[in-house]
Design a protein around this motif. Structure first.
Motif, short mmCIF file in Angstrom:
data_model
loop_
_atom_site.label_atom_id
_atom_site.label_comp_id
_atom_site.label_asym_id
_atom_site.label_seq_id
_atom_site.Cartn_x
_atom_site.Cartn_y
_atom_site.Cartn_z
N UNK A 61 0.89 -1.22 -0.05
CA UNK A 61 0.13 -0.05 -0.06
C UNK A 61 1.05 1.26 -0.03
N UNK A 62 0.35 2.34 -0.65
CA UNK A 62 1.02 3.46 -0.59
C UNK A 62 0.29 4.57 -0.74
N UNK A 63 0.20 5.67 0.13
CA UNK A 63 -0.71 6.80 0.33
C UNK A 63 0.00 7.91 -0.03
N UNK A 64 -0.72 8.93 -1.06
CA UNK A 64 0.12 10.06 -1.46
C UNK A 64 -0.95 11.29 -0.74
N UNK A 65 -0.35 12.32 -0.43
CA UNK A 65 -1.02 13.47 0.10
C UNK A 65 -0.68 14.77 -0.81
N UNK A 66 -1.50 15.56 -0.85
CA UNK A 66 -1.02 16.84 -1.40
C UNK A 66 -1.15 17.79 -0.23
N UNK A 67 0.21 18.55 0.05
CA UNK A 67 0.30 19.32 1.26
C UNK A 67 0.51 20.64 0.56
N UNK A 68 -0.30 21.72 1.28
CA UNK A 68 -0.06 22.92 0.75
C UNK A 68 1.16 23.82 1.49
N UNK A 69 1.31 24.90 1.14
CA UNK A 69 2.58 25.58 1.50
C UNK A 69 2.68 25.82 3.11
N UNK A 78 -4.74 6.71 -2.76
CA UNK A 78 -4.01 5.60 -1.99
C UNK A 78 -4.06 4.39 -3.18
N UNK A 79 -2.77 3.64 -3.15
CA UNK A 79 -2.66 2.63 -4.22
C UNK A 79 -2.36 1.31 -3.48
N UNK A 80 -3.38 0.31 -3.64
CA UNK A 80 -3.25 -1.13 -3.26
C UNK A 80 -2.42 -2.00 -4.38
N UNK A 81 -1.45 -2.65 -3.64
CA UNK A 81 -0.87 -3.50 -4.69
C UNK A 81 -1.30 -4.80 -4.46
N UNK A 82 -1.99 -5.52 -5.64
CA UNK A 82 -2.50 -6.93 -5.57
C UNK A 82 -1.50 -7.93 -6.36
N UNK A 83 -1.11 -8.85 -5.55
CA UNK A 83 -0.10 -9.66 -6.24
C UNK A 83 -0.85 -11.11 -6.67
N UNK A 84 -0.45 -11.75 -7.63
CA UNK A 84 -0.88 -12.85 -8.23
C UNK A 84 -0.90 -14.00 -7.27
N UNK A 85 -1.77 -14.63 -6.99
CA UNK A 85 -2.00 -15.69 -6.30
C UNK A 85 -2.68 -15.28 -4.95
N UNK A 86 -2.93 -13.87 -4.58
CA UNK A 86 -3.49 -13.68 -3.47
C UNK A 86 -4.98 -13.09 -3.81
N UNK A 118 -2.81 15.52 -10.39
CA UNK A 118 -1.35 15.47 -10.01
C UNK A 118 -1.57 14.05 -8.95
N UNK A 119 -2.25 14.26 -8.01
CA UNK A 119 -2.56 13.21 -7.11
C UNK A 119 -2.64 11.84 -7.93
N UNK A 120 -3.57 11.69 -8.74
CA UNK A 120 -3.76 10.45 -9.56
C UNK A 120 -2.81 10.10 -10.17
N UNK A 121 -1.87 10.96 -10.78
CA UNK A 121 -0.72 10.67 -11.60
C UNK A 121 0.36 10.28 -10.72
N UNK A 122 0.48 10.47 -9.51
CA UNK A 122 1.49 10.33 -8.72
C UNK A 122 1.33 8.80 -8.25
N UNK A 123 -0.03 8.41 -7.98
CA UNK A 123 -0.39 7.22 -7.69
C UNK A 123 -0.05 6.07 -8.94
N UNK A 124 -0.39 6.38 -9.98
CA UNK A 124 -0.08 5.64 -11.28
C UNK A 124 1.38 5.57 -11.39
N UNK A 125 1.89 6.52 -11.42
CA UNK A 125 3.41 6.48 -11.66
C UNK A 125 4.08 5.45 -10.79
#
Length: 176
Positions: A61-69, A78-86, A118-125
């Motif tokens: 799992x990885x969670x990205x946030x956008x933080x202002x100045x 949030x990105x959830x990694x789903x592995x084969x076989x699970x 920008x958030x969506x792109x960070x999660x996808x990248x």
């Protein structure tokens, strides 16, 4: 406004909790999220601490946030990694390594300036950068009564797969 997009740190659990509760209090929450404000508000601090610790490590799992100045959190993905076989989040077997994007949210006062993109792109990248497991596709679920979100995801190349859950309300869309 200037934002820093970054992963959460393990000690930021109270901010993760606050942002999640704000997302679930949003008027769009019933068609945007599978859980409820009541359910999330009842979770003990240990739930948020463990959730944030896991999301800070970037293993499954990885969670990205956008933080202002000023250090205020404006949004998250949030990105959830789903592995084969699970099994995936819904208990279905995963045949090919994939990532699932969830909890996409930007506070109303920060919408309209490209922050969601920008958030969506960070999660996808991040998902596409994984070497173990090498992700074969990125997916998410969108409620059939949420055309605004579906249109946003189409801009990123997501298309319906035909798989539905939750009494045909949540449609899977994916990008290979």
């Amino acid at each position: 406004m200037t934002y820093q997009i970054r992963p959460v740190n393990a000690d930021e659990w109270s901010q993760v909790k606050e942002l999640r509760l704000a997302a679930l209090a949003d008027p769009a929450a019933p068609v945007a999220f599978l859980d409820t404000l009541e359910w999330a508000a009842e979770r003990p601090d240990s739930h948020w601490q463990e959730r944030t610790k896991d999301a800070s490590l970037g293993g499954s799992t990885r969670q990205f946030i956008a933080e202002d100045a000023e250090g205020r959190w404006a949004g998250t993905v949030v990105v959830l990694v789903e592995r084969a076989g699970e099994d995936d989040f819904f208990g279905n077997p995963v045949h090919t390594p994939q990532a699932q994007l969830v909890n996409v949210f930007v506070r109303p006062e920060h919408r309209g300036g490209g922050l969601t993109e920008r958030l969506f792109r960070a999660g996808m990248e991040w998902a596409w950068s994984l070497e173990e497991p090498l992700v074969g596709r990125v997916r998410l679920f969108v409620h059939k009564n949420n055309p605004r979100a579906a249109g946003f995801y189409r801009k990123f190349g997501f298309i319906p797969t035909g798989h539905v859950i939750d009494s045909d309300h949540e449609m899977e869309i994916a990008r290979a």
